[in-house]
Design a protein around this motif. Structure first.
Motif, short mmCIF file in Angstrom:
data_model
loop_
_atom_site.label_atom_id
_atom_site.label_comp_id
_atom_site.label_asym_id
_atom_site.label_seq_id
_atom_site.Cartn_x
_atom_site.Cartn_y
_atom_site.Cartn_z
N GLY A 195 0.79 -1.23 0.00
CA GLY A 195 0.00 0.00 0.00
C GLY A 195 0.81 1.27 0.00
O GLY A 195 1.93 1.32 -0.45
N GLY A 196 0.21 2.31 0.51
CA GLY A 196 0.84 3.61 0.56
C GLY A 196 -0.05 4.66 -0.08
O GLY A 196 -1.17 4.39 -0.53
N TRP A 197 0.47 5.89 -0.12
CA TRP A 197 -0.30 7.02 -0.61
C TRP A 197 0.49 7.79 -1.66
O TRP A 197 1.66 8.09 -1.48
N ALA A 198 -0.18 8.11 -2.78
CA ALA A 198 0.34 9.01 -3.81
C ALA A 198 -0.88 9.61 -4.53
O ALA A 198 -1.29 9.11 -5.58
N ASN A 199 -1.51 10.58 -3.90
CA ASN A 199 -2.76 11.19 -4.38
C ASN A 199 -3.94 10.23 -4.37
O ASN A 199 -5.04 10.59 -4.78
N GLU A 200 -3.70 9.02 -3.95
CA GLU A 200 -4.74 8.02 -3.73
C GLU A 200 -4.10 6.90 -2.92
O GLU A 200 -2.88 6.75 -2.90
N TRP A 201 -4.93 6.10 -2.26
CA TRP A 201 -4.41 4.97 -1.49
C TRP A 201 -4.15 3.79 -2.41
O TRP A 201 -5.01 3.41 -3.21
#
Length: 147
Positions: A45-51
């Motif tokens: 996972g993670g975040w970059a303008n969306e999950w």
């Protein structure tokens, strides 16, 4: 920037290892886990303008070292002049005659011949380190030239 860098704690130098395959997209707030038996870094996972809801397995065996590990050393202290029998306990040592034990300071190191005793034990004799200042020494093991 989507690069991978690694720090060699023995030399205290950064480098960029050669990468094969698909890199995960850049992200923040990622969950990481390490599989020590398989030498894999698990990225979830993670975040970059969306999950993100994805998993990447990164084989870091050539980066983190071999699948064996040192767990303890006896004795933990000894004379700077060396010549002290050392017993290294660990996991998954490989039966080989090619055993090298490295005693390293921040500025120098000395390699000595080690002896495989079992999957959990290697022995050696500590080297003379009187040319180096007294202080902590990092101990590493290389089996079959793999460290």
């Amino acid at each position: 920037n989507n690069t991978i860098s690694m720090l060699d704690t023995g030399t205290e130098r950064w480098s960029s290892p050669k990468i094969n395959g698909e890199l995960p997209p850049p992200r923040a707030d990622t969950t990481l886990a390490y599989d020590s038996k398989g030498s894999k870094l698990i990225v979830f996972g993670g975040w970059a303008n969306e999950w993100f809801n994805d998993i990447y397995l990164l084989d870091v065996g050539s980066v983190v070292g071999p699948p064996y590990a040192i767990m303890d050393i006896y004795p933990k202290l000894g004379p700077i002049t060396g010549n002290t029998p050392i017993e290294i306990t660990g996991i998954d040592f490989v039966n080989t005659a090619d055993v090298v034990v490295r005693f390293a300071t921040k500025k120098a190191y000395v390699d000595v011949k080690g002896v495989y005793s079992s999957q959990t034990k290697i022995t050696c004799v500590s080297p003379d380190c009187s040319k180096f200042p007294a202080g902590p020494v990092e101990v590493r093991v290389a089996l079959n030239n793999d460290s």
